[in-house]
Design a protein around this motif. Structure first.
Motif, mmCIF file in Angstrom:
data_model
loop_
_atom_site.group_PDB
_atom_site.id
_atom_site.type_symbol
_atom_site.label_atom_id
_atom_site.label_comp_id
_atom_site.label_asym_id
_atom_site.label_seq_id
_atom_site.Cartn_x
_atom_site.Cartn_y
_atom_site.Cartn_z
ATOM 1 N N PRO A 156 -3.483 4.602 3.320
ATOM 2 C CA PRO A 156 -4.093 3.837 2.227
ATOM 3 C C PRO A 156 -5.609 3.748 2.315
ATOM 4 C CG PRO A 156 -2.816 2.404 3.693
ATOM 5 C CD PRO A 156 -2.493 3.808 4.072
ATOM 6 N N PRO A 205 0.836 -1.200 0.000
ATOM 7 C CA PRO A 205 0.000 0.000 0.000
ATOM 8 C C PRO A 205 0.873 1.253 0.000
ATOM 9 C CG PRO A 205 0.137 -0.914 2.207
ATOM 10 C CD PRO A 205 0.854 -1.883 1.295
ATOM 11 N N ARG A 206 0.247 2.422 -0.145
ATOM 12 C CA ARG A 206 0.987 3.679 -0.012
ATOM 13 C C ARG A 206 1.692 3.693 1.339
ATOM 14 N NH1 ARG A 206 -4.096 6.112 -1.934
ATOM 15 N NH2 ARG A 206 -4.567 6.627 0.249
ATOM 16 N N ASP A 250 -1.788 -2.751 -6.175
ATOM 17 C CA ASP A 250 -2.523 -2.296 -4.996
ATOM 18 C C ASP A 250 -3.077 -3.527 -4.281
ATOM 19 O OD1 ASP A 250 -4.279 -1.205 -3.136
ATOM 20 O OD2 ASP A 250 -4.847 0.460 -4.453
ATOM 21 N N SER A 270 0.281 7.556 -9.685
ATOM 22 C CA SER A 270 1.287 7.353 -8.643
ATOM 23 C C SER A 270 2.691 7.629 -9.175
ATOM 24 C CB SER A 270 1.199 5.928 -8.084
ATOM 25 O OG SER A 270 1.530 4.957 -9.078
ATOM 26 N N SER A 325 -3.837 5.457 -5.998
ATOM 27 C CA SER A 325 -3.602 4.028 -5.830
ATOM 28 C C SER A 325 -2.270 3.674 -6.483
ATOM 29 C CB SER A 325 -4.720 3.232 -6.511
ATOM 30 O OG SER A 325 -4.320 1.894 -6.747
ATOM 31 N N TYR A 365 -6.835 -4.458 -4.212
ATOM 32 C CA TYR A 365 -7.577 -4.913 -5.394
ATOM 33 C C TYR A 365 -8.160 -6.309 -5.153
ATOM 34 C CZ TYR A 365 -6.230 -1.254 -8.782
ATOM 35 O OH TYR A 365 -6.102 -0.086 -9.478
ATOM 36 N N SER A 388 -1.532 1.275 -8.192
ATOM 37 C CA SER A 388 -1.753 0.673 -9.503
ATOM 38 C C SER A 388 -2.280 1.649 -10.547
ATOM 39 C CB SER A 388 -2.735 -0.506 -9.382
ATOM 40 O OG SER A 388 -2.121 -1.596 -8.734
#
Length: 317
Positions: A230, A66-67, A89, A211, A205, A92, A207
């Protein structure tokens, strides 16, 4: 052309470190990291990837995180190793993650204690929360990678893979080369003017190719990347986060921006929007000035599919 300087993704990261080596590179609600430490830790992880045989030019490495600060370190490390990263991500659906991992042909997934990933046959996993991995990594040299270690990286080699949304069918992997990245960085630098002391939101995200835009926007000025949790999706919660961390630069989709109050984030100086239609009233409120009740700020509308290296046009509104 022959003799032209070929700036590839690792060079853009090196330039960011040189701009602000002792400054703050990344900030979250709970932690922070200087450019010096980000440089050191990503160099060590890049060496581990190379020495274990995972990384070489265009080799696919997925980052299922995640972030987070750890996710940024992993991303910088894969880029610096010369491999091509696939951001996944972990929120997902499992079948979408499975498709991305198998269809892309990656040979390794980097995680950080995440054990809910699909089990794909033959796919190796490097867990950055594993004490043995940590010990091996921190024992490696932390200086810049040499050409002999990494091998040559060419402009038309793959830098990363991003999967489309799948809104028109099965998601498709787009292989993006190094060639367009310096133009993206330079355009963001020219239009949004990030610098040392700027704080750049990291909200997309992993993905979503925004980003990559956020990474390049922070690197363009040697600025601080401010990573949103996140689980944060927008609205008043995001406004409070931006205000609390004095964010100055951001990319946010028009739908998310529409639900926010521009006067609640007075430190925000430059806002890029894209990914969907940008309503005139939303632009007027966020651009600020007389009659809006808010400060005047730069508002940029970005357009371009993933295949165009994030965006193809950047219009000031």
């Amino acid at each position: 052309p022959d003799g032209a300087v070929q700036t590839v993704f690792p060079d853009l990261l090196d330039e960011a470190v040189n701009l602000n080596r002792n400054g703050l590179a990344v900030l979250t609600d709970d932690d922070s990291l200087s450019y010096r430490d980000l440089d050191i830790r990503s160099n060590q992880l890049a060496r581990l990837l190379i020495r274990r045989g995972y990384a070489r030019a265009e080799a696919g490495i997925a980052i299922a995180m995640p972030r987070s600060i750890e996710g940024l370190i992993a991303t910088w490390a894969v880029i610096r190793s010369g491999a091509a990263y696939l951001p996944v991500d972990p929120r997902y659906p499992a079948d979408r993650i499975e498709h991305m991992l198998t269809d892309s042909g990656v040979g390794l997934v980097i995680t950080n204690g995440i054990d809910a990933l699909p089990t794909t046959a033959g796919l190796r996993v490097l867990d950055l929360a594993d004490p043995n991995v940590i010990n091996e990594m921190t024992a490696l040299p932390d200086g810049p990678l040499t050409a002999a270690e990494r091998g040559p990286i060419r402009l038309d080699q793959r830098a990363y893979t991003i999967y489309t949304s799948g809104s028109t069918g099965r998601p498709k992997g787009v292989l993006v080369s190094h060639r367009g990245l310096v133009a993206v960085r330079d355009t963001l630098r020219e239009r949004m003017r990030p610098g040392i002391g700027s704080r750049v939101l990291q909200f997309a995200s992993p993905s979503f190719d925004a980003s990559v835009l956020e990474l390049l926007l922070a690197a363009a000025g040697g600025s601080t990347a401010v990573i949103a949790p996140p689980e944060m999706y927008g609205g008043a919660e995001l406004s409070r986060f931006l205000d609390r961390h004095r964010v100055t630069h951001a990319f946010i989709t028009p739908a998310a921006v529409a639900g926010m109050d521009p006067t609640a984030v007075p430190t925000l100086r430059a806002l890029a929007m894209g990914g969907e239609d940008c309503a005139r009233e939303v632009v007027r409120r966020w651009a600020g000035g007389p009659g809006t009740g808010g400060p005047r700020r730069t508002v940029i509308n970005l357009y371009g599919p993933t295949e165009a290296t994030i965006f193809g046009t950047a219009a000031r509104l």
